[in-house]
Design an enzyme around this catalytic site. Structure first.
Site, PDB file in Angstrom:
ATOM      1  N   SER A 127      -4.598 -47.362  50.950  1.00 36.75           N
ATOM      2  CA  SER A 127      -4.654 -46.697  52.252  1.00 36.75           C
ATOM      3  C   SER A 127      -4.159 -45.266  52.160  1.00 36.75           C
ATOM      4  O   SER A 127      -3.256 -44.951  51.365  1.00 36.75           O
ATOM      5  CB  SER A 127      -3.796 -47.468  53.258  1.00 36.75           C
ATOM      6  OG  SER A 127      -3.583 -46.723  54.437  1.00 36.75           O
ATOM      7  N   TYR A 152       3.714 -51.104  56.213  1.00 35.65           N
ATOM      8  CA  TYR A 152       2.329 -51.248  55.742  1.00 35.65           C
ATOM      9  C   TYR A 152       2.083 -50.321  54.556  1.00 35.65           C
ATOM     10  O   TYR A 152       1.561 -50.738  53.517  1.00 35.65           O
ATOM     11  CB  TYR A 152       1.367 -50.936  56.886  1.00 35.65           C
ATOM     12  CG  TYR A 152      -0.081 -50.839  56.463  1.00 35.65           C
ATOM     13  CD1 TYR A 152      -0.799 -51.968  56.082  1.00 35.65           C
ATOM     14  CD2 TYR A 152      -0.736 -49.614  56.440  1.00 35.65           C
ATOM     15  CE1 TYR A 152      -2.125 -51.885  55.698  1.00 35.65           C
ATOM     16  CE2 TYR A 152      -2.065 -49.520  56.060  1.00 35.65           C
ATOM     17  CZ  TYR A 152      -2.752 -50.651  55.686  1.00 35.65           C
ATOM     18  OH  TYR A 152      -4.062 -50.557  55.297  1.00 35.65           O
TER      19      TYR A 152
END
Length: 335
Positions: A127, A152
């Site tokens: 990501s 995350y």
């Protein structure tokens, strides 16, 4: 090839599985159809596989160690596309263990399956959030990523490190793709394009964080899917120029690679909202808010390494992609 796609009922997983099947690969799609967001949307995505006899769906959870070992042993996948994850930046502030379970333990089970199952190549989703506190634009895989701003992001950084260890120890070819703000038809309901469109069409105000001063490298889902296939078809190999005395950040003497995959065209958030307004024919009522914890002001992908190695480049502009998304949204929800 026989290819496992984890997260096949997800936004990106569904599109990727369709493209693999369309070119003739045998696809096994794995998903647990959890309730992080509407399972009905996930099942509707699975309905898109009708007419593709070379896609099989297995309902299961990557966290299930024994189940994953049995799946890999039975199927003997040639290659694996790992897209299943606990997504979302802010959800980690209230459900941190979901990230450890799915993004760490689940990813370990995928790595172990590839190792023992003899997979030729693993491509997995990282990501843009791994860039964290970095503000040097564009984001480059040559930059350090030492300051994640969310759990995350921290788990995605851990995935990159875990992948390297398996590439080094077991010579498993592994490629990580850092996704940049993916949008498009069949998108996730927890993401801004979906939220904005739903509220604008309903005549409800939208919350605009950082007082609209965000910019995002929005990337259309079709471009992401073609990039995944391009990476999958080029198994990671050791970098002959890599040296431990001056280690490159995105390659290794192991078969391990990292790439950004994004549109490379950052769009100011207010311009993005303007594109939704134009596509819906409605004006947005905006409530300006401060930046949320764990968020970053801007993203911008430097993607030349992926273009150099695979020939891939994003081709869909926001001006093209947003009308397609809004048209799908109106048709799907009959608005």
């Amino acid at each position: 090839m026989k290819i496992l796609v984890t997260g096949a009922a997800g936004f990106i997983g569904c599109e990727t599985a369709l493209r693999l099947a369309a070119r003739g690969d045998e696809v096994v799609g794995l998903d647990n159809l959890n309730a992080y967001y509407d399972p009905g949307l996930k099942r509707a995505r699975l309905g898109r596989f009708a007419g593709f006899p070379n896609i099989r769906i297995v309902e299961g959870d990557i966290v299930d160690r024994d189940g994953m070992a049995a799946l890999f042993a039975a199927e003997r996948f040639d290659r694996v596309v790992h897209l299943a994850a606990q997504a979302g930046v802010r959800y980690g502030q209230t459900h941190p263990h979901a990230y450890a379970d799915t993004n760490l333990t689940g990813f370990l089970n995928v790595l172990e399956g590839c190792r023992h199952g003899g997979a030729e190549h693993l491509v997995y989703a990282s990501s843009s959030s791994v860039y964290g506190g970095n503000t040097a634009m564009p984001f480059s895989t040559a930059q350090a990523t030492n300051h994640p701003l969310s759990l995350y992001a921290a788990t995605k950084l851990a995935n990159e490190a875990m992948a390297h260890s398996y590439a080094h120890l077991y010579r498993l070819p592994v490629t990580g793709l850092r996704f940049f703000t993916v949008y498009g038809p069949w998108g996730r309901p927890d993401m801004a394009p979906f939220l904005f469109t739903r509220k604008i069409l309903a005549g409800e105000p939208i919350e605009v964080f950082n007082h609209g001063r965000h910019a995002r490298d929005f990337t259309y889902v079709d471009d992401i899917a073609t990039g995944i296939l391009a990476a999958l078809d080029r198994p990671a190999a050791p970098d002959p120029e890599w040296r431990g005395a001056a280690p490159a950040m995105a390659s290794s003497d192991a078969p391990w690679r990292l790439y950004n995959i994004g549109g490379s065209q950052p769009t100011p958030l207010l311009d993005f909202i303007g594109a939704i307004e134009a596509a819906t024919g409605r004006k947005a009522e905006m409530i300006m808010r401060s930046m949320q914890p764990g968020d970053v002001p801007a993203t911008f992908a430097e993607t030349e390494p992926l273009t150099r190695d695979t020939g891939w480049r994003a081709t869909t502009t926001v001006a093209e992609g947003i009308p397609r998304f809004v048209a799908w949204f109106r048709e799907f929800y009959r608005l």
